[in-house]
Structures are given as C-alpha cells and as structure tokens.
Write an enzyme that holds these catalytic residues in place. Structure first.
Site, PDB file in Angstrom:
ATOM      1  N   TYR A  56       0.823  -1.217   0.000  1.00 53.54           N
ATOM      2  CA  TYR A  56       0.000   0.000   0.000  1.00 53.54           C
ATOM      3  C   TYR A  56       0.854   1.263   0.000  1.00 53.54           C
ATOM      4  O   TYR A  56       0.402   2.317  -0.412  1.00 53.54           O
ATOM      5  CB  TYR A  56      -0.937   0.041   1.223  1.00 53.54           C
ATOM      6  CG  TYR A  56      -2.025  -1.007   1.265  1.00 53.54           C
ATOM      7  CD1 TYR A  56      -2.158  -1.964   0.270  1.00 53.54           C
ATOM      8  CD2 TYR A  56      -2.932  -1.029   2.312  1.00 53.54           C
ATOM      9  CE1 TYR A  56      -3.155  -2.927   0.330  1.00 53.54           C
ATOM     10  CE2 TYR A  56      -3.933  -1.986   2.377  1.00 53.54           C
ATOM     11  CZ  TYR A  56      -4.034  -2.939   1.382  1.00 53.54           C
ATOM     12  OH  TYR A  56      -5.020  -3.886   1.447  1.00 53.54           O
ATOM     13  N   LYS A  88       3.228 -15.301   2.372  1.00 54.12           N
ATOM     14  CA  LYS A  88       3.020 -16.073   1.146  1.00 54.12           C
ATOM     15  C   LYS A  88       4.405 -16.414   0.617  1.00 54.12           C
ATOM     16  O   LYS A  88       4.787 -16.051  -0.511  1.00 54.12           O
ATOM     17  CB  LYS A  88       2.181 -15.232   0.149  1.00 54.12           C
ATOM     18  CG  LYS A  88       1.764 -15.965  -1.107  1.00 54.12           C
ATOM     19  CD  LYS A  88       0.738 -17.055  -0.870  1.00 54.12           C
ATOM     20  CE  LYS A  88       0.482 -17.824  -2.153  1.00 54.12           C
ATOM     21  NZ  LYS A  88      -0.388 -18.999  -1.972  1.00 54.12           N
ATOM     22  N   ASP A  96      -3.268 -18.140   2.333  1.00 56.95           N
ATOM     23  CA  ASP A  96      -4.485 -18.803   1.853  1.00 56.95           C
ATOM     24  C   ASP A  96      -4.979 -19.816   2.883  1.00 56.95           C
ATOM     25  O   ASP A  96      -6.177 -19.917   3.157  1.00 56.95           O
ATOM     26  CB  ASP A  96      -4.274 -19.438   0.463  1.00 56.95           C
ATOM     27  CG  ASP A  96      -2.918 -20.087   0.258  1.00 56.95           C
ATOM     28  OD1 ASP A  96      -2.098 -20.091   1.202  1.00 56.95           O
ATOM     29  OD2 ASP A  96      -2.681 -20.605  -0.851  1.00 56.95           O
ATOM     30  N   ASP A 144      -4.992  -6.477   6.313  1.00 57.76           N
ATOM     31  CA  ASP A 144      -6.198  -5.724   5.968  1.00 57.76           C
ATOM     32  C   ASP A 144      -7.340  -6.704   5.679  1.00 57.76           C
ATOM     33  O   ASP A 144      -8.450  -6.579   6.212  1.00 57.76           O
ATOM     34  CB  ASP A 144      -5.905  -4.859   4.722  1.00 57.76           C
ATOM     35  CG  ASP A 144      -7.047  -3.924   4.371  1.00 57.76           C
ATOM     36  OD1 ASP A 144      -7.877  -3.630   5.257  1.00 57.76           O
ATOM     37  OD2 ASP A 144      -7.112  -3.495   3.206  1.00 57.76           O
ATOM     38  N   ASP A 204     -10.679  -8.093   8.507  1.00 60.63           N
ATOM     39  CA  ASP A 204     -12.126  -8.033   8.243  1.00 60.63           C
ATOM     40  C   ASP A 204     -12.736  -9.427   8.408  1.00 60.63           C
ATOM     41  O   ASP A 204     -13.818  -9.586   8.970  1.00 60.63           O
ATOM     42  CB  ASP A 204     -12.422  -7.522   6.822  1.00 60.63           C
ATOM     43  CG  ASP A 204     -12.610  -5.997   6.767  1.00 60.63           C
ATOM     44  OD1 ASP A 204     -11.926  -5.292   7.523  1.00 60.63           O
ATOM     45  OD2 ASP A 204     -13.429  -5.518   5.951  1.00 60.63           O
TER      46      ASP A 204
HETATM   47  C1  IPM Z   1      -8.272  -0.212   6.927  1.00 61.23           C
HETATM   48  C2  IPM Z   1      -8.633   0.370   5.589  1.00 61.23           C
HETATM   49  C3  IPM Z   1      -7.462   1.118   4.989  1.00 61.23           C
HETATM   50  C4  IPM Z   1      -6.271   0.178   4.930  1.00 61.23           C
HETATM   51  C5  IPM Z   1      -7.781   1.744   3.636  1.00 61.23           C
HETATM   52  C6  IPM Z   1      -8.845   2.798   3.770  1.00 61.23           C
HETATM   53  C7  IPM Z   1      -6.570   2.256   2.931  1.00 61.23           C
HETATM   54  O1  IPM Z   1      -9.103  -0.624   4.742  1.00 61.23           O
HETATM   55  O2  IPM Z   1      -7.827   0.532   7.809  1.00 61.23           O
HETATM   56  O3  IPM Z   1      -8.465  -1.420   7.118  1.00 61.23           O
HETATM   57  O4  IPM Z   1      -6.320  -0.861   4.304  1.00 61.23           O
HETATM   58  O5  IPM Z   1      -5.259   0.439   5.557  1.00 61.23           O
HETATM   59 MN    MN Z   2      -9.557  -2.511   5.767  1.00 62.72          MN
END
Ligand code: IPM
Ligand code: MN
Ligand code: NAD
Length: 357
Positions: A142, A191, A223, A247, A251
């Site tokens: 990123y 990975k 994975d 990231d 989630d």
């Molecule tokens: C998070 C978000 C951010 C990231 C985005 C908005 C760039 O998805 O904090 O999880 O991946 O760092």
């Molecule tokens: Mn995120």
C-alpha cells in the site's frame, strides 16, 4: 488527570460513531475524575470539501500536542473519482506515516451474547475466538512504489510489495511482546511460497523469535490462514502479518465475531503513541441513517485508555459496560436478532455510557 485527545470523525458513519466514543469518554471522566480536552479536526472527504486537501499540515501539528488520536473513518463514493494523491484515504495514510504508526493491533473477540450473530456454526465458535491480529501498517504494497507504464500488452499498472528486515523486525517484536501477555502463541502469516518479500518476512520473524523463547512461533501461508479463520479460529492467539494480508484477514477475523461494527484497533509507533479507530469504513450504505454500530469505536476508546493513557481500570469499565448492554439485549441493526431490542447509534452510545461505573 488531564488529557488531550485529537478527535477526527472523518466521513460517513465516522461522524456518528466518534460522537458516541466521546460520550463514553466523557462519562469515564465524570466517574473516574479525569479531565479530557479535545482538538477537533477534519480529515478525509470533509477536509477535501472544505480545504481542498484530505489533511491540513496544521492538523498534524495539533495531533503532536495530544496524548492520542481518536479516528472514525474516511472515504466515500463522492470522492472516489479523485486522483489517488487527493483521495480521502491519503489523509489517514499521512497520519499513519507522519507518526510512524507501524504496528496495527486488531483484536477480534467473540462476546458471549453475540454468539448467535456469528456466521460460523456453534460447533466452531464454542471453542472460542480471541485473536490479536498485528498488521504492519506503514510498509508493504500500500505504501511502496506504484505507477503506470507501457508494458508488453500496452498500458499496465503496478504496486510494489517490499519489506525490509528493519520493518519486519520492529512489528514482529510488538507481536511477540503482546503474545507474552496472552497465550504465548504467534502465527506469522505470509506467502513465502510465491513472494520474495514474504521469504524475508518469514526469515526475519524466525530470527526475532529467538529473543522470545517462551513464545511458540508457527508460520502459515495466507491462503491457509484465510481457511483456518473460517474453520478453526480457536487455533489463533496472535496473528502477525503484512499490511495487505492483515487488511483482508482482519475483516474476516472480525466478522466471525458477529459484525465488523464491533472491531476496534490501535495503530502504534515505537513510543506507543497511537491512533485509535474502528476497523470498519464509512459504510456509505447506512451513512446518515443513525443506525451504525458505535461499539467498535467505543472499544477503540477502551484501547486508548489502556495503551495511551495507562488507565486499565477505566478500560475495563468500558468492557463491563458493553457486556452489560449486550446482555440486557440492546442491539444496533447489524447485531440484531429476533427477541432483542433494536436501538440507534445514539441510543447504543447513551446506554453504554450510562453503565460506566
Ligand atoms: C483499513 C482500511 C485502509 C487500509 C484503507 C482505507 C486504505 O481498509 O484501515 O483497514 O487498508 O489500511
Ligand atoms: Mn480494511
Ligand atoms: P465498510 O467497512 O465501510 O462497510 C462494509 C459493510 O459493513 C457495509 O455493509 C456497512 O454497512 C457495514 N458496516 C461497517 N461498519 C459498520 C458499523 N459500524 N455498523 C453497522 N454496519 C457497519 O467498507 P466499504 O463499504 O468497503 O468501504 C466504504 C468506504 O470506507 C470506502 O471509501 C473505503 O475506502 C472506506 N474505508 C475507510 C477505512 C478507514 O478510514 N480506516 C476503512 C475501511 C474502508
């Protein structure tokens, strides 16, 4: 005691949930005799609309004078067409970079009263979910070189995944130190069967582990980790991983506990200065409806009290308050199940604040 907190609600539901976080903080101040002062500032799309930039230089300076930063979320469809450098997310990225917030702690823990909301089967969750995911936040794909060029097939774009030994070492140390306070198990996710950057990640983590003989280290390919999070989340204690894998996996880990609206985070630098934010985004689909779950932000406030302000008793009071509100059956729509009481964002914040004792 006196503290100064930077308040950055951002866009969309960030605004609604941060107000509730502040409400709970104020209540902590009343009950435990602390005085919180605030520096309010705009970052993200709202700052673009007002000042033409996702973050002002003066906001960085203001944050420097604070004990911690409480952040909501930034972004939304209104600003999606802007060039990358001008997007709302750049405001958050700049804060992470300026303050060197390389260690992103994302705990995922299942609440007893929310077990029904987990998308996982009872037979899986009854073994327990209590994960601390540590994500590198300032390196990797990123943040590294990106661009467009003429390639073999015409126009192409690229983003570079790159890790230095230094970057892996510092985040790995945080993970091992946290593991010492938990079940002393680290699973490092990479990975390495495909990426050179993952090979250096794995070798470096293995080296760092030698300084922490009490902690058990295992490596897992990303994975497989994604699969295990859905089938066997109880095998995880501390997960240590890169920015992009963290990231995605945070989630996934988060939602196994019921809703992304419950998941908090802390982003820390080497001095433990940090930014505290829910892991969710601005939720454009529910923004402005007053129904977002503020608990992720309220848990982030608890993390801030514990880590930044060294107030563990006050942090525990928030945890108790949340458990009480949930056990009395109050639910925002994302965690609602039949037979429970549906409440708005504001009501959830008020109920939680009222339970602080
Ligand atoms: C998070 C978000 C951010 C990231 C985005 C908005 C760039 O998805 O904090 O999880 O991946 O760092
Ligand atoms: Mn995120
Ligand atoms: P999102 O997290 O905003 O939403 C994903 C889903 O979860 C949506 O259905 C949403 O309604 C739901 N949700 C999220 N938070 C919730 C809450 N507190 N209560 C109830 N439901 C909740 O992810 P997205 O839709 O992919 O992203 C929307 C915008 O947010 C994008 O512009 C993205 O860049 C931004 N974003 C910002 C951050 C951040 O500032 N740290 C993090 C993630 C996404």
């Amino acid at each position: 005691m006196d503290f100064k907190i930077a308040i950055i609600p951002g866009d969309g539901i960030g605004v609604d949930v941060v107000s509730e976080g502040v409400k709970v903080l104020e209540r902590i101040g009343e009950v435990y005799g602390h005085n919180f002062k605030y520096e309010h500032m705009l970052v993200g799309g709202c700052c673009i609309d007002k000042h033409g930039t996702p973050i002002m230089d003066e906001s960085i300076e203001k944050c420097k004078s604070c004990d911690a930063i409480l952040f909501g979320a930034v972004g939304g469809p209104k600003w999606d067409a802007l060039p990358r450098e001008q997007r709302p997310e750049r405001g958050l990225a700049r804060l992470r970079r300026e303050f060197n917030l390389f260690a992103n702690l994302r705990p995922a823990k299942i609440y007893e009263d929310l077990k029904d909301k987990s998308p996982l089967k009872n037979s899986i969750i009854e073994k327990g979910i209590d994960i601390m995911l540590i994500r590198d936040l300032t390196g990797g794909i990123y943040f590294n070189e990106k661009g467009r060029r003429e390639g073999k097939y015409g126009l192409e774009a690229y983003d570079v995944e790159c890790y230095s030994v230094m970057e892996v070492t510092r985040v790995a140390k945080k993970a091992f130190e946290l593991a010492l306070q938990r079940k002393k198990r680290v699973i490092s996710v990479d990975k390495s069967n495909a990426l050179e950057s993952s090979k250096i990640w794995r070798d470096t983590v293995t080296e760092v582990a030698k300084e922490y003989p009490e902690v058990e280290l295992k490596h897992m390919l990303v994975d497989k980790a994604a699969m295990e999070l859905a089938c066997n989340p109880s095998i995880f204690d501390v997960i240590l991983t890169t920015s992009i894998f963290g990231d995605i996996l945070s989630d996934e880990a988060g939602v196994t506990t019921g809703s992304v609206g419950m998941l908090a985070s802390a982003s820390l630098n080497e001095n433990n200065f940090g930014l505290y934010e829910p892991i969710h985004g601005t939720a454009p689909d529910i923004a402005g409806k007053g129904i977002a779950n503020p608990l992720a932000t309220i848990v982030s406030v608890a993390m801030m009290l514990e880590i930044a302000l060294n107030l563990p008793k006050e942090a525990a009071a928030i945890d108790r308050a949340i458990k009480q509100v949930l056990s009395e059956g109050y639910r925002t729509p994302d965690i609602y199940t039949e037979g429970t009481k549906k409440v708005t964002t504001i009501e959830m914040g008020t109920l939680t604040a009222a339970k602080i004792s």
